[in-house]
Design an enzyme around this catalytic site. Structure first.
Site, mmCIF file in Angstrom:
data_model
loop_
_atom_site.group_PDB
_atom_site.id
_atom_site.type_symbol
_atom_site.label_atom_id
_atom_site.label_comp_id
_atom_site.label_asym_id
_atom_site.label_seq_id
_atom_site.Cartn_x
_atom_site.Cartn_y
_atom_site.Cartn_z
ATOM 1 N N ALA A 191 -7.554 7.762 7.141
ATOM 2 C CA ALA A 191 -8.006 7.568 5.630
ATOM 3 C C ALA A 191 -7.130 7.937 4.551
ATOM 4 O O ALA A 191 -7.068 9.183 5.079
ATOM 5 C CB ALA A 191 -9.152 6.750 5.736
ATOM 6 N N GLY A 192 -6.503 7.666 3.536
ATOM 7 C CA GLY A 192 -6.174 8.332 2.363
ATOM 8 C C GLY A 192 -6.927 7.854 1.210
ATOM 9 O O GLY A 192 -7.703 9.233 0.598
ATOM 10 N N GLY A 193 -7.008 6.847 0.475
ATOM 11 C CA GLY A 193 -7.751 6.666 0.168
ATOM 12 C C GLY A 193 -9.218 6.271 0.425
ATOM 13 O O GLY A 193 -10.214 6.359 -0.352
ATOM 14 N N HIS A 213 2.490 5.860 14.298
ATOM 15 C CA HIS A 213 1.780 4.371 13.204
ATOM 16 C C HIS A 213 2.537 2.977 13.851
ATOM 17 O O HIS A 213 3.190 2.435 14.273
ATOM 18 C CB HIS A 213 1.845 4.267 11.921
ATOM 19 C CG HIS A 213 2.088 5.204 10.988
ATOM 20 N ND1 HIS A 213 1.014 5.452 9.842
ATOM 21 C CD2 HIS A 213 2.164 6.539 11.487
ATOM 22 C CE1 HIS A 213 0.652 6.505 9.752
ATOM 23 N NE2 HIS A 213 1.483 7.316 10.544
ATOM 24 N N LYS A 267 -1.958 14.892 7.096
ATOM 25 C CA LYS A 267 -0.904 14.922 6.744
ATOM 26 C C LYS A 267 -0.607 14.629 5.622
ATOM 27 O O LYS A 267 -1.266 14.652 4.232
ATOM 28 C CB LYS A 267 -0.363 13.768 7.992
ATOM 29 C CG LYS A 267 -0.678 12.603 7.098
ATOM 30 C CD LYS A 267 -0.281 10.829 8.054
ATOM 31 C CE LYS A 267 0.680 10.685 8.238
ATOM 32 N NZ LYS A 267 1.236 9.977 6.796
ATOM 33 N N LYS A 294 -4.967 -2.620 5.325
ATOM 34 C CA LYS A 294 -3.733 -3.376 3.769
ATOM 35 C C LYS A 294 -2.483 -3.442 4.432
ATOM 36 O O LYS A 294 -2.264 -4.165 3.927
ATOM 37 C CB LYS A 294 -3.804 -2.108 3.044
ATOM 38 C CG LYS A 294 -2.992 -1.376 3.417
ATOM 39 C CD LYS A 294 -2.934 0.223 2.107
ATOM 40 C CE LYS A 294 -1.881 0.733 1.742
ATOM 41 N NZ LYS A 294 -1.646 2.136 1.013
ATOM 42 N N LYS A 315 -3.427 12.393 -1.080
ATOM 43 C CA LYS A 315 -3.226 11.383 -2.234
ATOM 44 C C LYS A 315 -4.205 12.821 -3.668
ATOM 45 O O LYS A 315 -4.530 13.334 -3.454
ATOM 46 C CB LYS A 315 -4.276 10.605 -1.773
ATOM 47 C CG LYS A 315 -3.880 10.047 -0.706
ATOM 48 C CD LYS A 315 -3.145 9.305 -0.607
ATOM 49 C CE LYS A 315 -2.228 8.297 0.684
ATOM 50 N NZ LYS A 315 -1.557 7.290 0.762
ATOM 51 N N SER A 355 -3.729 2.875 10.799
ATOM 52 C CA SER A 355 -4.148 3.827 8.921
ATOM 53 C C SER A 355 -3.100 1.998 7.977
ATOM 54 O O SER A 355 -2.743 1.893 8.277
ATOM 55 C CB SER A 355 -3.179 4.970 9.201
ATOM 56 O OG SER A 355 -2.489 5.852 7.591
ATOM 57 N N GLY A 356 -3.411 2.622 6.940
ATOM 58 C CA GLY A 356 -3.541 1.999 5.414
ATOM 59 C C GLY A 356 -4.678 1.313 5.048
ATOM 60 O O GLY A 356 -5.115 -0.410 6.124
ATOM 61 N N GLY A 357 -5.134 1.089 3.980
ATOM 62 C CA GLY A 357 -5.846 1.170 3.645
ATOM 63 C C GLY A 357 -7.373 0.864 4.544
ATOM 64 O O GLY A 357 -8.685 0.408 4.261
ATOM 65 N N LYS A 407 -0.393 10.849 -3.248
ATOM 66 C CA LYS A 407 1.099 10.670 -2.006
ATOM 67 C C LYS A 407 1.626 12.040 -2.990
ATOM 68 O O LYS A 407 2.024 12.608 -1.912
ATOM 69 C CB LYS A 407 1.928 9.370 -2.434
ATOM 70 C CG LYS A 407 1.183 8.248 -1.860
ATOM 71 C CD LYS A 407 2.031 7.037 -1.819
ATOM 72 C CE LYS A 407 1.816 6.234 -0.863
ATOM 73 N NZ LYS A 407 2.329 5.749 -0.145
ATOM 74 N N GLU A 433 4.355 10.131 3.661
ATOM 75 C CA GLU A 433 5.852 9.952 4.016
ATOM 76 C C GLU A 433 6.691 10.353 2.652
ATOM 77 O O GLU A 433 7.481 10.581 3.515
ATOM 78 C CB GLU A 433 5.997 8.379 4.140
ATOM 79 C CG GLU A 433 5.831 7.282 3.029
ATOM 80 C CD GLU A 433 4.322 6.984 2.992
ATOM 81 O OE1 GLU A 433 4.418 6.625 1.838
ATOM 82 O OE2 GLU A 433 3.176 7.106 3.239
ATOM 83 N N HIS A 492 6.398 8.528 11.121
ATOM 84 C CA HIS A 492 5.203 7.259 10.242
ATOM 85 C C HIS A 492 6.852 6.674 10.089
ATOM 86 O O HIS A 492 7.748 7.001 10.732
ATOM 87 C CB HIS A 492 5.264 8.172 9.144
ATOM 88 C CG HIS A 492 4.865 7.375 7.606
ATOM 89 N ND1 HIS A 492 5.299 6.551 7.441
ATOM 90 C CD2 HIS A 492 3.737 7.718 7.927
ATOM 91 C CE1 HIS A 492 4.337 5.970 6.700
ATOM 92 N NE2 HIS A 492 3.747 6.649 6.353
HETATM 93 O O1 LIG Z 1 0.901 5.795 1.738
HETATM 94 C C1 LIG Z 1 0.341 5.090 2.817
HETATM 95 O O2 LIG Z 1 -0.183 4.155 2.787
HETATM 96 C C2 LIG Z 1 -0.943 5.698 4.012
HETATM 97 O O3 LIG Z 1 -0.362 6.785 3.740
HETATM 98 C C3 LIG Z 1 -1.762 5.215 4.366
HETATM 99 O O4 LIG Z 1 -2.884 5.241 2.826
HETATM 100 P P1 LIG Z 1 -4.221 4.975 2.623
HETATM 101 O O5 LIG Z 1 -5.103 5.307 3.640
HETATM 102 O O6 LIG Z 1 -4.126 5.103 1.016
HETATM 103 O O7 LIG Z 1 -3.745 3.244 2.788
HETATM 104 C C4 LIG Z 1 0.694 5.068 5.195
HETATM 105 O O8 LIG Z 1 1.611 5.729 5.046
HETATM 106 C C5 LIG Z 1 0.206 4.077 5.372
HETATM 107 O O9 LIG Z 1 -1.080 3.813 6.597
HETATM 108 C C6 LIG Z 1 1.386 3.605 6.618
HETATM 109 O O10 LIG Z 1 1.710 1.888 6.920
HETATM 110 P P2 LIG Z 1 1.507 1.719 7.869
HETATM 111 O O11 LIG Z 1 0.473 2.815 9.058
HETATM 112 O O12 LIG Z 1 1.545 0.422 8.986
HETATM 113 O O13 LIG Z 1 2.709 2.027 9.050
HETATM 114 MG MG LIG Z 2 1.678 7.515 3.413
#
Ligand SMILES: O=C(O)[C@@](O)(COP(=O)(O)O)[C@H](O)[C@H](O)COP(=O)(O)O
Ligand SMILES: [Mg+2]
Length: 425
Positions: free
Chosen positions: A376-378, A302, A179, A309, A153, A353-355, A155, A182, A269
């Site tokens: 985890a990204g954020g 995923h 990774k 989130k 991050k 993944s996601g939040g 992104k 997307e 993804h």
């Molecule tokens: O861009 C984002 O939001 C993420 O990189 C998560 O980042 P954070 O950790 O910063 O939230 C992923 O793309 C999501 O998890 C996709 O959703 P899913 O896994 O539901 O397909």
């Molecule tokens: Mg993402």
């Protein structure tokens, strides 16, 4: 043409479809759906021969009225399609029929595909995942614990060197998998080719320093020929992985890429999935898509976090996990509408993944078990002390779960975790 046959017992070899439909007349709607998704159209055609009808006609073998929305009736229907209808190993072609025009029919006031049952003859025509959970664990030499992943991050926007540095910081902090996001492909400020070589150089450095296996998942999503060219670059750079945005790339590209047999672990993804999977009135469930991607041969997918989130409630996310992990799946008539056997096809590693941040890790493992990739990204790059600290905190959270320790107790040993728990209450 009449496709309603409520006395029909599906054959082991039939492809089965379960849908929730809405309309004035459920029987008429079910009949139209069966026709439009196979051999029929809005009127009888003189060119239809009886043997075609007899051999290819699907059977609507279940119609259950389950309610109404005050205006239309709501029903659950099941259709059995003879495999003879299909060019079996052509997934885009198959879906154009059973999941194509039907969504656009005026007569359908609601139509959501809930589940498909793929018979053995169908499954045998697909490669399936090359690695699955076992193959990924062997590659990374991680026997039991959940895998820890991060998304670089922000992104997009980092320059190549900055990207590689952030990846390095995450790996030395304890992350297993790094990774691309997307929407990071080969923008001018971060060209794919440079990024792959530079980031894998950092991977090697982190492996040397930590003594742990590390992996990078470069995003090769692009028009197909370019996707192949990028895969060849990743191969030359000795990446074990590639990442593909499977929904936006399309079923054709995903199937073809797997059949190239590059030998990569394929991280899938699902960006854009919710455009198809979220509406309760029209669309296809994520569970159904997940089954299709298992057939097409992705190794990681995923599926949701429940606590993070993105939408996806616990029973649904668990049902998706069941369909991509187990060899035999029972129906629950809530999310899984068919008993599905996978006849030894490899599993797919679920990605949560996601939040995600450290405080959510115990719940994710409680819901999905240890065979999960927690990403985890954020939740890593947002740590008050930066990426390496964020990675240490996430890794400590996973270790706490493995040690059966409450996070707060582990936080006394790992200051980065303590800070993360204070920061993300
Ligand atoms: O861009 C984002 O939001 C993420 O990189 C998560 O980042 P954070 O950790 O910063 O939230 C992923 O793309 C999501 O998890 C996709 O959703 P899913 O896994 O539901 O397909
Ligand atoms: Mg993402």
């Amino acid at each position: 043409m009449d496709y309603i046959n409520l006395n029909y017992t599906p054959k082991e070899s039939d492809l089965l479809s379960c849908m929730i439909i809405k309309g004035d007349d459920l029987k008429k709607l079910a009949n139209e759906i069966a026709g439009e998704s196979s051999i029929g159209t809005w009127t009888k055609v003189q060119t239809m021969k009886s043997d075609i009808y007899e051999k290819l006609k699907p059977n609507v073998y279940e119609i259950k009225e389950i309610g109404n929305d005050g205006k239309y009736k709501i029903g659950l229907i099941k259709i059995a399609y003879p495999l003879y209808d299909f060019e079996i190993n052509n997934m885009p072609g198959v879906l154009a029929g059973i999941a194509g025009n039907i969504f656009g029919m005026k007569i359908a006031k609601g139509l959501r595909i809930l589940d498909f049952r793929f018979p053995k003859e169908f499954i045998d025509e697909y490669e399936g995942p090359e690695y699955g959970i076992e193959g990924v664990r062997n590659t990374l030499k991680i026997k039991e614990r959940p895998l820890l992943g991060t998304i670089v991050k922000p992104k997009v926007g980092l320059k190549t060197e900055e990207h590689a540095k952030v990846a390095y910081e995450a790996w030395v902090g304890g992350v297993d998998l790094v990774k691309d996001d997307e929407n990071l492909t080969s923008q001018d400020f971060n060209k794919f080719e440079d990024r792959v070589y530079k980031t894998l150089e950092m991977r090697d450095k982190a492996e040397e320093e930590t003594g742990e296996r590390k992996a990078y998942m470069p995003n090769i999503t692009a028009p197909y020929n370019e996707m192949i060219r990028r895969a060849e670059i990743a191969e030359d750079a000795e990446s074990e992985y590639v990442m593909i945005d499977v929904v936006v790339s399309g079923f054709s590209a995903v199937q073809s890429f797997r059949e190239e047999n590059f030998g990569f672990i394929i991280h899938a993804h699902r960006a854009m999935h919710a455009a198809m999977t979220r509406s309760k009135d029209f669309g296809i469930t994520m569970l159904t898509l997940a089954k299709i991607y298992r057939l097409l041969g992705v190794d990681q997918l995923h599926i949701g976090t429940v606590v993070g989130k993105m939408e996806g409630e616990e029973r649904e996310v668990k049902a998706i996990r069941d369909e991509i992990v187990y060899d035999k799946v029972e129906a629950d008539n809530e999310h899984k509408f068919f008993e599905q056997e996978w006849f030894g096809l490899n599993s797919v590693f679920p990605v949560s993944s996601g939040g995600v941040h450290p405080r959510l890790v115990p719940k994710i493992v409680e819901i999905l078990g240890r065979d999960v990739i927690i990403q985890a990204g954020g939740g890593i790059h947002g740590h008050p002390d930066g990426t390496r600290a964020g990675a240490k905190a996430m890794r400590a959270a996973i270790e706490a779960v493995m040690e059966g320790k409450p996070l707060e107790e582990k936080a006394e040993e790992v200051i980065e975790l303590k800070k993360a728990l204070e920061y993300w209450k």
